[in-house]
Structures are given as structure tokens and as C-alpha cells.
Design an enzyme around this catalytic site. Structure first.
Site, PDB file in Angstrom:
ATOM      1  N   TYR A 158      13.596  61.126 -43.528  1.00  0.00           N
ATOM      2  CA  TYR A 158      12.853  61.043 -42.278  1.00  0.00           C
ATOM      3  C   TYR A 158      12.847  62.395 -41.563  1.00  0.00           C
ATOM      4  O   TYR A 158      13.852  62.842 -41.031  1.00  0.00           O
ATOM      5  CB  TYR A 158      13.455  59.991 -41.354  1.00  0.00           C
ATOM      6  CG  TYR A 158      13.460  58.583 -41.908  1.00  0.00           C
ATOM      7  CD1 TYR A 158      12.632  58.206 -42.956  1.00  0.00           C
ATOM      8  CD2 TYR A 158      14.302  57.612 -41.368  1.00  0.00           C
ATOM      9  CE1 TYR A 158      12.641  56.914 -43.463  1.00  0.00           C
ATOM     10  CE2 TYR A 158      14.309  56.315 -41.854  1.00  0.00           C
ATOM     11  CZ  TYR A 158      13.484  55.970 -42.897  1.00  0.00           C
ATOM     12  OH  TYR A 158      13.503  54.683 -43.382  1.00  0.00           O
ATOM     13  N   ASP A 170      19.202  52.583 -38.031  1.00  0.00           N
ATOM     14  CA  ASP A 170      18.932  52.894 -39.437  1.00  0.00           C
ATOM     15  C   ASP A 170      18.157  54.196 -39.544  1.00  0.00           C
ATOM     16  O   ASP A 170      17.114  54.366 -38.911  1.00  0.00           O
ATOM     17  CB  ASP A 170      18.129  51.775 -40.101  1.00  0.00           C
ATOM     18  CG  ASP A 170      17.724  52.147 -41.525  1.00  0.00           C
ATOM     19  OD1 ASP A 170      18.612  52.195 -42.395  1.00  0.00           O
ATOM     20  OD2 ASP A 170      16.526  52.427 -41.748  1.00  0.00           O
ATOM     21  N   LYS A 204      20.630  56.443 -46.135  1.00  0.00           N
ATOM     22  CA  LYS A 204      20.134  56.174 -47.478  1.00  0.00           C
ATOM     23  C   LYS A 204      20.447  57.333 -48.429  1.00  0.00           C
ATOM     24  O   LYS A 204      20.658  58.466 -47.991  1.00  0.00           O
ATOM     25  CB  LYS A 204      18.629  55.905 -47.420  1.00  0.00           C
ATOM     26  CG  LYS A 204      18.289  54.789 -46.428  1.00  0.00           C
ATOM     27  CD  LYS A 204      16.820  54.472 -46.369  1.00  0.00           C
ATOM     28  CE  LYS A 204      16.534  53.411 -45.331  1.00  0.00           C
ATOM     29  NZ  LYS A 204      16.626  53.902 -43.955  1.00  0.00           N
TER      30      LYS A 204
END
Length: 338
Positions: A59, A54, A85
Site C-alpha cells: 500500500y 489492517d 501482509k
């Protein structure tokens, strides 16, 4: 439980390993990680049988996605499950500096929230480019909710509902470009609201269903079990307080949390159980929980997480949790070892 055990999302049929590698640390969360160490971490996860990874554009300001794509590039695409995401567009910005938003070495892109139809579609396409992969298996809406947006939540929620964000996700799923859609959030209330707007396949819920806190149990997790919406648990250590770092919800743990952790630790010592092992195993007792995503800063830390998940825990420990009022009265617990 084995970390590499395969579990199935009820709605989509996608398979995830019980333990997934959360890749925020590959983006340099709080401290830097070299490219070589990032690759070694993914390789170690693969060698241990983990097949769920994930990541997110946020990030490391795109760094994690790039590293995940590079580390998995040589693997057969059908051999693993990958989630990322949407909700932030990453715009070039030369003013980005080390430490921004907690990223030790962020790349020169600044996040801009956009949950609209066009924003979701653009974010998905950008993620494909960074990963170097034509398909992402699970696409989560990232950080929608009042915890992130405060009094701007209604504005961004409107983008997602009236502005076509959910429609974009549904189109991507219907067209086979993604296998599953959902939310990746730190608050259960917005996930419950989202289930009234779209048929979600999975919810990555961080910190709200843990050994320390079961606020999401009713109605969210019970509704998910009934409707076939899978829960992927994140933040199982509640920012680290259940692993000994004194942090809770990304800040210093308040006194009442410290006291509850002390009581949990005392019980663990009585049964010779590592507190982080109990924290990792507890959520899996709920039928809605399919997988747990945990990050790691090193190969050694990853191996420790796997060992904690697979540690034998006596049934008496789980019974004592309820008997001593340390978990919600209606929270299911693992069967444990006789």
C-alpha cells in the site's frame, strides 16, 4: 451491531472489532492523502472504538505501513490488533512514479514477489521496521492466486508450499512473534487450497462474499466455520459498485452487475434501507465471519461507514432478499429488527 463490538478469532483467541480500518487509502490509493489526514483518520477510528487496523507493504509502496506505525506509536500495544501482509519484498527503485499500480504518491520502492521461506521472513522483518513495532498480530499472505499471477501462479504457489513459505509462517506463530496467520486474497479458490496445506487462523477475503456475490459460500465459508478459521471480509462494496461509484473488481461494472445492483437498490428503497448499510451488514450473518475491514478517504467517510453498519434494518428486508432471488438460497441473513 456496534462497530466497536469485540469478536474473537476461534483458533488464536485474538480479538478484533467488528469493523476494522483498512489502510490502503493511507497509502494513497488512486488519490493522495496527507500525513496529517492519515493521522486524523486513525485517531477518528480510535475515538469511535475501532481497534483493528489492517495494512500491507504494497500500500503506497510502504507508505501505509509507515503512517500506521506513526499514528499508533503512542498507543499501548496490547490495546489494538494489527495485521499486515507478506509476499512482496519492497526494493529501492528511483524509477517509481506517481500513479504506479494506482498509488498517487508511492515511495521509491518497487514490489518484487517472493513467497519463499527467506522472502516471508525478510518481509516480516521489514514490516516490523516500518511500523516501528516488534509484533504484528496477524500476518496474511498477500495476493497469492491466479487473479494476481496468471500463468505464474504455479511458480509462486510452489514457493509457498515446497519453498517453505508456509513453514516460515508456522515458525513465526509457534515462536509467538505473530498470534495468527492466514491469507489476504481476492479469490476464494486459493484460500480453499491453502487450507489443505496449513492450519490457517484467518482469511481476509475481498469481494467474494458480499451482498452482490456469494461464490465463496460453499465450500469455503462453511468449511471455515466448521474448522474454526475466521473470515475477515474485505471489499464489501465490490470495488464501490454497492456504494454508487459504478466500479466492480477494480474496473467498470459489466451490464449484468449493474442490473443486479439496480434490483438491490429498488428493494432497499422499498424498505428505506441504504444499500451500503445492507452491504456492510449482510456478511456478518455467516458464522465464519468475524470482522469487516473497510477503508476510508476521510473522517467523514469513516463515520458514514460506522453509521451504515449500525443502521437498523428490518427483518422483512433480509427475507425479501431471498424471496426475490437476490442472494444465494442457502446464504444466511441477519435477524433484523421486527
Amino acid at each position: 451491531m456496534n462497530a466497536h463490538e469485540m469478536r474473537t478469532l476461534p483458533r488464536s483467541g485474538l480479538k478484533l472489532t467488528a469493523l476494522g480500518l483498512g489502510c490502503s487509502q493511507l497509502g494513497g490509493l488512486y488519490r493522495s492523502m496527507s500525513s496529517a489526514d492519515a493521522t486524523a483518520l486513525v485517531e477518528a477510528a480510535w475515538s469511535a472504538g475501532l481497534r483493528y487496523f489492517d495494512t500491507a507493504p504494497y500500500y503506497g509502496y510502504t507508505l501505509s505501513e509507515r503512517r500506521v506505525g506513526q499514528a499508533l506509536a503512542a498507543r499501548e500495544r496490547g490495546a489494538f490488533t494489527l495485521s499486515s501482509k507478506v509476499g512482496r519484498l519492497m526494493r529501492p527503485d528511483a524509477s517509481v512514479r506517481p500513479g504506479d499500480d494506482g498509488w498517487a504518491e508511492p515511495l521509491s520502492f518497487r514490489p518484487v514477489f517472493d513467497y519463499s521461506y527467506s522472502g516471508i521472513m525478510r518481509s516480516y522483518e521489514d514490516t516490523q521496521q516500518r511500523l516501528g513495532m516488534p509484533r504484528i498480530d496477524i500476518l496474511y499472505v498477500h495476493d497469492i492466486g491466479a487473479m494476481t499471477h496468471g500463468d505464474r501462479h504455479a511458480h509462486y504457489w510452489d514457493q509457498l508450499v515446497a519453498g517453505g513459505g508456509f513453514r516460515a509462517l508456522a515458525e513465526l506463530r509457534a515462536g509467538g512473534e505473530v498470534r495468527a496467520i492466514g491469507l489476504g486474497v481476492n479469490e476464494w479458490e486459493v484460500a480453499a487450497d491453502a487450507m489443505n496445506e496449513a492450519p490457517l487462523d484467518a482469511i481476509l477475503l475481498a469481494g467474494r462474499y458480499t451482498l452482490l456475490e456469494q461464490t465463496a459460500l460453499e465450500p469455503l465459508l462453511d468449511d471455515c466455520a466448521r474448522l474454526g478459521t475466521a473470515i475477515v471480509v474485505g471489499g464489501v462494496f465490490n470495488s464501490g459498485v454497492l456504494a454508487g461509484n459504478g466500479k466492480f473488481n477494480y474496473g467498470d461494472a459489466p451490464a449484468e452487475v449493474v442490473e443486479k445492483v439496480r434490483r438491490l437498490s429498488t428493494l432497499c428503497e422499498r424498505f428505506d434501507v441504504a444499500l451500503p448499510a445492507a452491504a456492510l451488514q449482510f456478511p456478518f450473518a455467516h458464522p465464519a465471519v468475524i470482522s469487516c475491514v473497510v477503508g476510508a478517504r476521510s473522517v467523514a467517510q469513516l463515520q458514514q461507514n460506522i453509521a451504515w453498519l449500525e443502521q437498523r434494518v428490518p427483518a422483512g428486508f433480509w427475507a425479501a432478499l431471498g424471496n426475490e432471488g437476490l442472494i444465494a438460497a442457502n446464504a444466511p441473513v441477519p435477524e433484523g429488527d421486527a
